[in-house]
Scaffold this motif. Structure first.
Motif, short mmCIF file in Angstrom:
data_model
loop_
_atom_site.label_atom_id
_atom_site.label_comp_id
_atom_site.label_asym_id
_atom_site.label_seq_id
_atom_site.Cartn_x
_atom_site.Cartn_y
_atom_site.Cartn_z
N LEU A 61 0.85 -1.09 -0.07
CA LEU A 61 -0.09 -0.06 -0.02
C LEU A 61 0.91 1.44 -0.06
O LEU A 61 0.54 2.09 -0.68
CB LEU A 61 -0.94 0.01 1.13
CG LEU A 61 -2.10 -1.14 1.12
CD1 LEU A 61 -2.67 -1.04 2.60
CD2 LEU A 61 -3.00 -0.37 0.13
N SER A 78 1.90 1.97 -3.47
CA SER A 78 0.90 2.32 -4.21
C SER A 78 0.20 3.65 -3.85
O SER A 78 0.08 4.72 -4.76
CB SER A 78 -0.36 1.44 -4.23
OG SER A 78 -1.48 1.77 -4.85
N MET A 79 0.35 4.02 -2.59
CA MET A 79 0.01 5.54 -2.24
C MET A 79 0.68 6.44 -2.60
O MET A 79 0.41 7.65 -2.94
CB MET A 79 -0.31 5.40 -0.71
CG MET A 79 -0.91 6.51 -0.07
SD MET A 79 -0.93 6.54 1.63
CE MET A 79 0.68 6.44 2.19
N LYS A 94 0.20 7.32 -6.39
CA LYS A 94 -1.06 8.04 -6.58
C LYS A 94 -0.82 9.45 -6.06
O LYS A 94 -1.56 10.51 -6.76
CB LYS A 94 -2.26 7.36 -5.88
CG LYS A 94 -2.91 6.30 -6.28
CD LYS A 94 -3.16 6.58 -7.98
CE LYS A 94 -3.76 5.37 -8.74
NZ LYS A 94 -4.16 5.54 -10.13
N GLU A 105 -8.87 7.50 -5.62
CA GLU A 105 -8.06 6.36 -5.34
C GLU A 105 -6.81 6.57 -4.35
O GLU A 105 -6.51 5.64 -3.40
CB GLU A 105 -7.27 6.18 -6.87
CG GLU A 105 -8.11 5.64 -7.76
CD GLU A 105 -7.55 5.05 -9.16
OE1 GLU A 105 -6.38 5.29 -9.13
OE2 GLU A 105 -8.44 4.87 -10.06
N ARG A 111 -6.35 4.61 -0.56
CA ARG A 111 -5.19 3.76 -0.34
C ARG A 111 -4.46 4.25 1.11
O ARG A 111 -4.27 3.76 2.10
CB ARG A 111 -4.16 3.93 -1.27
CG ARG A 111 -4.36 3.23 -2.44
CD ARG A 111 -3.44 3.60 -3.69
NE ARG A 111 -3.51 2.51 -4.93
CZ ARG A 111 -4.57 2.45 -5.48
NH1 ARG A 111 -5.64 3.27 -5.49
NH2 ARG A 111 -4.65 1.42 -6.52
N GLU A 112 -4.78 5.63 1.29
CA GLU A 112 -4.43 6.36 2.49
C GLU A 112 -5.25 5.92 3.53
O GLU A 112 -4.74 5.65 4.78
CB GLU A 112 -4.39 7.68 2.29
CG GLU A 112 -3.81 8.59 3.58
CD GLU A 112 -4.05 10.16 3.43
OE1 GLU A 112 -3.37 10.88 3.93
OE2 GLU A 112 -4.95 10.64 2.76
N PHE A 156 -4.29 2.20 4.36
CA PHE A 156 -2.78 2.49 5.15
C PHE A 156 -2.96 2.77 6.47
O PHE A 156 -2.30 2.27 7.41
CB PHE A 156 -2.01 3.08 4.28
CG PHE A 156 -0.55 3.14 4.80
CD1 PHE A 156 0.48 2.30 4.47
CD2 PHE A 156 -0.02 4.05 5.80
CE1 PHE A 156 1.69 2.23 4.68
CE2 PHE A 156 1.04 4.29 6.07
CZ PHE A 156 1.86 3.21 5.76
#
Length: 820
Positions: free
Chosen positions: A288, A291-292, A295, A456, A460-461, A464
């Motif tokens: 994550l 990915s975070m 983004k 998105e 993710r935030e 997380f």
């Protein structure tokens, strides 16, 4: 007339019987003392050269770790406490737990002090410590002698056999390290050895220590087998853990390390769930985070490129709702993935659920699912612990498998329902998201693109942040974990179990007394001879006329040559008794016989005649034993002419009567041994000879053959006034007295009296006086009053004392057992 109290007589008889038995066996006290000393000394020697063994024990409390769900699903557990102590006992005695305990200890090297008596293990008192590299080949179980030369150097040498080392043959060790000097801290390394010696006590320079390497695998087997685990009592869950050791401190450390290893093992099993959860969360956080960040960079770039600084309230409202739906959709996706994983476990029918993550960690609030999985994980852990000590066919393992199948069935049904419900919830959310997407399409394209990227990123935030919270919760849960079990009592001191010194000394004293006592009792049981006057009275129905002591003189003419001895006095007493019995006779005819040869009838005949002669009675003693004549040899006379030659008519009566060297004492030899002695003694010439003797003598004593061996003696007994039947102590067999008892009871013989001959100890013994059964008075050889009264010469007495002072083992044994 005063009434006789028979009960008092009976009590006196019982007291006399007890006194007799005690006096009979107490006279062997030197043997009791000797054997007790031997056994006590042997016990002391055994203790001196035996290494003591101690029992060291500690106790452990096993607590109840079952859950309510397990007790509901397994009806067999509803009415018990849920504790399977058999599993814990097997686990405590397992080699795996022994291996964990040995990691905390230094048992792979044994240290001994050099002694010539017995092995003394130093353990923690050793001045050296050896670190062994077990990854290298090692020579084990071979003792090596280490001499501390200085604070920096030492020398290795082979061990020499000690004083009590009866097994000098030992396996060959690593000879390449022997007879060499090394430095402390230096690695001693060869092809077969690798270890390092450290000096822990510099003040012990000059000491010699013997050490021995012990293979850890062998040590595990030995220690695991030496541990005993039992319930402290039937109503508790406290286990008593003990072992037997030669070094109490060593056993104490091992028991404590074993209990602590058990606590650590139980705690590690409990922490395994939290550790797996933390590992899973860490893995998801890593994905994550990347990915975070991606983004976030994409969102910043889009804002810079399109110069977007703010969005409208309408845009923000729609975006917030979509973000909320996206978060809920992500949670459902996350949960659905978890449910699918649980379902896969159920499909595979696995027995190990230690890797399953608890629903509470994932955020699934379902209490039933959480309870089922927790119960399944607990059963899986119990099964894995049990398999460390037993196989899969063990009844306890099968019982856990049955419980797991019940829980799996319930869990599978619950998971299938949860998957179906989660999918329905997810489909509903997807429909809502699509409706908001259609509204979003009416917004400007740049804002619509921005909302997609921002949505998105925010998703993710949020995930997380959620995982970070769960990681902290799992860490706190792991730190707060404590073992379900606890040490109740640490092992502190040992109890001596071998050798049991007090018990052994008591047993030695008992054996020292019972062994000779038993031998003496058995000897008495199997000895069928007459042993004392009590024994004589029980088996001899004829009245007893006299008691003759045992003569220690070298001559058979005791009365004539040693008139002042106790034996001579006993013949005088016999003479008085005979004189009283035959007081109406001018000439007293006395016949002397016995059961078998060797009972002293010739000795009795000769000395009785001598006593009569000393009493101024004209006395003749006739050797009527024509089979084994002895009388003539006592007078140093030939047997060529005697009674046998007279009975066959070759000589006259005057020719066979011989005077002795003593006044009033005459004797008639037996003569040559005839072929028909029984017939000769029944001829009329014997009656004529008796009449001839009656006219010339006051006392006639006939020494006849043994009554138990020949037949003519019974016929002769009818011709005499007094018939003396000689019984010898420790010689005459009880069965030999049956014949004379029958003859006496049937009145086939008359005037028969017993003479007890060869008395050494006639019964009770009191300070030198011996009193026989019925209180017959007898002078003892050790009576000091006797020597003074009878005037035995002082020189003879001194010779006896000097002779007795000489140690003669054979005579000591004979004297102690009253043997001749």
């Amino acid at each position: 007339m005063e009434k006789l109290d028979l009960s008092q007589l009976d009590n006196e008889e019982k007291a006399l019987e007890i006194r007799y038995v005690v006096a009979k066996y107490i006279r062997y006290w030197p043997w009791y003392v000797l054997f007790i000393f031997i056994f006590v000394f042997a016990t002391y020697t055994f203790h001196r050269y035996t290494v003591d063994e101690f029992e060291v024990a500690g106790s452990l409390v096993i607590k109840n770790s079952s859950t309510p769900e397990s007790r509901i699903l397994d009806r067999s557990n509803i009415f018990n406490n849920g504790i399977n102590l058999e599993n814990d006992i097997l686990r405590l005695r397992s080699k795996n737990l022994a291996r964990e305990a040995l990691k905390k200890l230094h048992f792979d090297v044994e240290y001994f002090a050099k002694t010539n008596i017995k092995d003394i293990e130093l353990y923690d008192r050793s001045p050296i410590r050896i670190e062994v590299d077990w990854s290298h080949l090692q020579v084990t179980e071979i003792p090596v002698e280490l001499e501390i030369l200085s604070e920096t150097n030492f020398r290795l040498a082979p061990v020499q056999g000690g004083l009590m080392d009866f097994n000098s043959v030992q396996a060959a060790g690593d000879e390449s390290i022997l007879n060499k000097t090394y430095s402390f801290g230096q690695s001693v390394e060869t092809a077969r050895s690798k270890f390092t010696v450290f000096l822990t006590n510099p003040g012990r320079v000059g000491d010699v220590v013997i050490f021995r390497l012990v293979n850890p695998t062998v040590l595990e087997d030995r220690l695991a087998g030496s541990v005993q685990v039992v319930l402290a009592n039937d109503y508790s869950s406290v286990l008593r853990i003990s072992t037997t050791t030669k070094v109490p401190e060593k056993g104490r450390d091992y028991i404590n390390a074993l209990m602590q290893s058990y606590i650590d093992y139980d705690l590690n099993e409990k922490n395994k769930i939290q550790e797996n959860s933390i590992a899973f969360i860490e893995e998801q956080l890593g994905f994550l985070e990347d990915s975070m960040k991606s983004k976030q960079r994409e969102l910043l770039s889009f804002k810079v490129d399109n110069k977007l600084l703010d969005v409208s309230a309408e845009f923000s409202n729609i975006l917030a709702k979509m973000n909320s739906l996206d978060e809920r959709n992500a949670e459902l996706e996350y949960q659905l993935k978890y449910f699918e994983e649980i379902k896969d476990y159920m499909v595979r029918k696995s027995k190990d659920f230690s890797d399953v993550i608890a629903p509470s960690v994932i955020g699934v609030p379902d209490p039933l699912l959480n309870g089922l999985i927790q119960n399944l994980v607990t059963l899986s852990q119990d099964r894995r612990k049990l398999l460390a000590t037993v196989n899969e066919n063990h009844p306890e393992v099968i019982k856990i498998d049955v419980q797991m199948e019940k829980v799996q069935d319930a869990l599978f049904e619950n998971v299938v329902n949860l998957i179906e419900n989660t999918k329905k919830q997810k489909d509903g959310i997807q429909r809502e998201i699509k409706s908001y997407d259609s509204e979003f399409s009416r917004l400007p394209e740049s804002e619509s693109r921005y909302s997609d990227i921002f949505r998105e990123f925010q998703l993710r935030e949020n995930i997380f942040t959620y995982l970070l919270e769960k990681r902290v919760e799992a860490g706190i849960a792991r730190a707060a974990n404590v073992s379900d079990n606890a040490i109740l009592d640490l092992a502190k001191r040992g109890t001596l179990v071998f050798p049991k010194k007090t018990q052994n000394y008591g047993l030695a004293i008992a054996l020292g007394f019972l062994l000779p006592f038993g031998f003496i009792v058995l000897k008495d049981i199997f000895d069928d001879t007459i042993k004392d006057q009590r024994d004589l009275k029980k088996h001899f129905m004829i009245p007893q006329l006299g008691v003759i002591g045992y003569s220690t003189k070298d001559t058979n003419m005791v009365v004539l040559e040693h008139p002042k001895t106790a034996v001579a006095e006993s013949f005088r007493s016999l003479r008085s008794a005979i004189t009283y019995l035959a007081s109406g006779k001018n000439t007293k005819k006395i016949l002397v016989t016995s059961s078998v040869s060797g009972e002293g009838k010739t000795f009795t005949s000769l000395n009785l005649a001598s006593a009569m002669a000393l009493g101024s009675k004209r006395t003749v003693v006739v050797g009527a034993d024509l089979r084994r004549p002895k009388l003539a040899t006592y007078f140093n006379h030939s047997d060529k002419v005697g009674l046998s030659t007279y009975l066959i008519g070759k000589v006259s009566a005057e020719e066979i009567i011989k005077p002795s060297q003593h006044e009033n004492l005459f004797f008639v030899p037996s003569g040559v041994i005839p072929p028909n002695p029984a017939e000769l003694l029944q001829t009329p010439r014997l009656l004529e000879f008796l009449k001839y003797l009656e006219e010339r003598f006051d006392i006639i004593v006939f020494d006849t053959p043994p009554m138990g061996l020949v037949s003519e003696t019974i016929d002769l007994m009818r011709l005499f006034d007094i018939n003396l039947y000689v019984v010898r102590q420790n010689y005459t067999v009880k069965d030999h007295l049956v014949m004379i008892n029958d003859l006496f009871n049937n009145k086939q013989v008359k005037s028969v009296y017993g003479v007890f001959n060869g008395i050494i100890n006639s019964g009770y013994h009191y300070e030198g006086y011996n009193y026989g059964y019925g209180n017959t008075y007898l002078y003892s050889q050790n009576n000091k009053y006797m020597y003074n009264y009878y005037g035995e010469d002082l020189e003879t007495k001194k010779k006896k004392i000097k002779k007795s002072e000489k140690f003669d083992p054979v005579k000591l044994i004979k004297k102690a057992f009253r043997l001749k």
